[in-house]
Each structure stands twice: as structure tokens, then as C-alpha cells.
Write an enzyme that holds these catalytic residues in place. Structure first.
Site, PDB file in Angstrom:
ATOM      1  N   CYS A  10       0.870  -1.178   0.000  1.00 61.61           N
ATOM      2  CA  CYS A  10       0.000   0.000   0.000  1.00 61.61           C
ATOM      3  C   CYS A  10       0.905   1.225   0.000  1.00 61.61           C
ATOM      4  O   CYS A  10       2.109   1.103  -0.138  1.00 61.61           O
ATOM      5  CB  CYS A  10      -1.001  -0.006   1.150  1.00 61.61           C
ATOM      6  SG  CYS A  10      -0.304   0.208   2.773  1.00 61.61           S
ATOM      7  N   CYS A  83      -4.381  -0.548  -2.442  1.00 61.43           N
ATOM      8  CA  CYS A  83      -4.956   0.757  -2.778  1.00 61.43           C
ATOM      9  C   CYS A  83      -4.572   1.107  -4.200  1.00 61.43           C
ATOM     10  O   CYS A  83      -3.588   0.591  -4.729  1.00 61.43           O
ATOM     11  CB  CYS A  83      -4.502   1.837  -1.799  1.00 61.43           C
ATOM     12  SG  CYS A  83      -2.737   2.187  -1.827  1.00 61.43           S
ATOM     13  N   CYS A  90       3.289   0.655  -8.256  1.00 63.33           N
ATOM     14  CA  CYS A  90       3.899  -0.646  -7.991  1.00 63.33           C
ATOM     15  C   CYS A  90       5.021  -0.935  -8.986  1.00 63.33           C
ATOM     16  O   CYS A  90       4.794  -0.930 -10.192  1.00 63.33           O
ATOM     17  CB  CYS A  90       2.841  -1.743  -8.082  1.00 63.33           C
ATOM     18  SG  CYS A  90       3.450  -3.364  -7.590  1.00 63.33           S
TER      19      CYS A  90
END
Length: 150
Positions: A10, A83, A90
Site C-alpha cells: 500500500c 490501494c 507498484c
């Protein structure tokens, strides 16, 4: 067979991903090696995350938020983003053939009284538990939706 490494990711690694790591550690047994990180990690784990996990008998008071970049050299079997901002930020993890996305409300962003904020953390914890239980059931051969895919 070595345990599957699951990275929960996250933004701040202060609440959702820490609760997911601890929940997977509690429910997944030695078949899994859960870790967590943030795309922009905070300085400490949120105290209300510590409190709601203690309600489950899990102590996360000593854990420290970590950067997703610190896992780039780690072989990861599954990346679970928690999220949308973490999903967009990412990095590509080598050897991560699968990704799952769970867009969960950030309990750390909840306003209101202490009780209202605590309720937001409990809601997030309980949803994480449900999704991990489904993920574990699916991984053992049962057919359940694991909350969406990346």
C-alpha cells in the site's frame, strides 16, 4: 516445498498492508511468508492499526514500515496491492507471476472521533481477514473469488 512469498503493498505501509501481513502470518501458517511494504512508507505503524490487531491477539507494535524498493531483489510469488495509488506506483517485481488488487479504504485517512476512527480500522481489518480467508481457500483448491485481479 518452500513457503510462498506474498508481498502486501500500500502507500504508507502503516495500516492496511501491515494488518494484511500480520493476518496472513496468523491464518496462513508456514505455507506462506508474508511481507509488506509501501510505495511511500511512513515513519511508523499507525497506533490504531496496532490496537485493532491486538484485539485479534496479534502484536504489530514492533514492526517498521518498509519501502517497496527494498523487495526488488526478493523473489516474490504474489503481489497484493491494497490501494489504487500503490497499484499505480507498484514496481515490477521479478518472478512475480501473479498480482491481486484489493482497493481498500485507508483507515488512516478516517476523520471523526477516536471511536469513529477505530471503527474504520476495525472495518479494514475485518475486510482484510475476509479476503485473506478467501485467498487461502482458493489457494488450497477451493473456488472462491479473491477480490479481483490486477
Amino acid at each position: 516445498m518452500p513457503p510462498k512469498t506474498i508481498l502486501f503493498l500500500c502507500t504508507g505501509n502503516q495500516a492496511r498492508s501491515q494488518m494484511a501481513e500480520a493476518t496472513m502470518r496468523r491464518l496462513g501458517g508456514d505455507r506462506y511468508e508474508p511481507v509488506s511494504a509501501g510505495s511511500a512508507p511512513k515513519d511508523r505503524v499507525h497506533p490504531l492499526a496496532v490496537e485493532v490487531m491486538a484485539e485479534r491477539g496479534v502484536d504489530i507494535s514492533g514492526v517498521v514500515p518498509k519501502s517497496a524498493a527494498s523487495f526488488l531483489e526478493t523473489p516474490v510469488d504474489l503481489v497484493v496491492t491494497l490501494c489504487d495509488s500503490a497499484r499505480q506506483a507498484c514496481p515490477v517485481f521479478p518472478g512475480a507471476p501473479e498480482g491481486i488488487h484489493w482497493d481498500l479504504e485507508d483507515p488512516a485517512a478516517a476523520g471523526g472521533t477516536r471511536e469513529e476512527r477505530l471503527a474504520a480500522f476495525r472495518l479494514a481489518r475485518d475486510e482484510i481477514e475476509r479476503r485473506i480467508e478467501r485467498l487461502l481457500a482458493e489457494d488450497t483448491g477451493h473456488t472462491h473469488d479473491h477480490g479481483g485481479t490486477a
